[in-house]
Write an enzyme that holds these catalytic residues in place. Structure first.
Site, short mmCIF file in Angstrom:
data_model
loop_
_atom_site.label_atom_id
_atom_site.label_comp_id
_atom_site.label_asym_id
_atom_site.label_seq_id
_atom_site.Cartn_x
_atom_site.Cartn_y
_atom_site.Cartn_z
N ASP A 1 0.86 -1.18 0.00
CA ASP A 1 0.00 0.00 0.00
C ASP A 1 0.90 1.24 0.00
O ASP A 1 2.03 1.18 0.47
CB ASP A 1 -0.87 -0.06 1.27
CG ASP A 1 -1.76 1.15 1.43
OD1 ASP A 1 -2.19 1.72 0.42
OD2 ASP A 1 -2.02 1.52 2.60
N ASP B 1 -0.25 4.93 0.82
CA ASP B 1 -0.50 5.92 1.87
C ASP B 1 -0.44 5.28 3.26
O ASP B 1 -1.11 4.29 3.55
CB ASP B 1 -1.89 6.56 1.68
CG ASP B 1 -1.97 7.30 0.35
OD1 ASP B 1 -0.94 7.85 -0.08
OD2 ASP B 1 -3.05 7.30 -0.26
N ASP C 1 -2.30 -0.60 5.84
CA ASP C 1 -2.62 -0.10 7.18
C ASP C 1 -4.12 -0.14 7.48
O ASP C 1 -4.52 0.05 8.63
CB ASP C 1 -2.12 1.35 7.35
CG ASP C 1 -2.76 2.29 6.36
OD1 ASP C 1 -2.65 2.02 5.15
OD2 ASP C 1 -3.40 3.27 6.78
#
Ligand SMILES: [Mg+2]
Length: 180
Positions: free
Chosen positions: A6, A8, A137
């Protein structure tokens, strides 16, 4: 292995860039520091009247380019490739910001280089992407498919309640955790 990363809050510090701009621009307004964030979507934790101010920051030119790298992330991404694995950045766009597509590309070009721009996957549904591991996240990554990857959580304050997933940060022995 195919490892999906991922962008961000795993490689690029979206939260930090937002908070910096928000506090500079609206010093009179209360803000929520990263350690008190409880959701993956920042606006959910702010009062309704503040949300347009947040969205103004998210959608303005250069916002997605302004993120600092998460410490250790660029080195980790490079190392995964050096170890002979396939690594891709798998990131969801902010649909209200068409320019985030090009700025995500530019961010990867600026921080990881031209070769990594060929490893950039921008999709709203990460379950459509094949892989062995997704480092993300978000507490839950859902979509229309049963994912082929194992979701390994990148630890952030708003996902500490999740107990049923393996987790890492780039400050830990992530190579052992990923078994690479
Ligand atoms: Mg993320």
């Amino acid at each position: 292995m195919i490892i999906l990363l991922d962008l961000d809050e795993v490689i690029a510090d979206f939260e930090g860039a937002f908070l910096k701009t928000f506090r500079q621009r609206h010093p009179e307004l209360p803000f929520i520091p990263l350690e008190e964030r409880t959701t993956t979507r920042i606006p959910e934790q702010y009062p309704a009247e503040v949300i347009p101010l947040i969205e103004e920051i998210f959608t303005e030119k250069g916002f997605f380019l302004s993120f600092e790298p998460i410490p250790g992330a660029l080195e980790a991404a490079t190392k995964i490739l050096e170890k002979g694995h396939q690594a891709y950045i798998c990131t969801s766009p902010l649909h209200k910001s068409p320019r985030c597509y090009t700025e995500k590309y530019e961010w990867v070009l600026n921080h990881l280089g031209r070769e990594w721009t060929k490893r950039l996957i921008i999709t709203k549904d990460k379950t459509l992407v094949h892989g062995d591991i997704l480092v993300d996240d978000r507490p839950e990554v859902k979509g229309i498919m049963q994912p082929t990857w194992e979701h390994v959580l990148y630890t952030q304050p708003y996902n500490t309640h999740v107990k049923d997933k393996r987790r890492l940060t780039w400050q830990e022995d992530w190579e052992s955790i990923l078994k690479i």
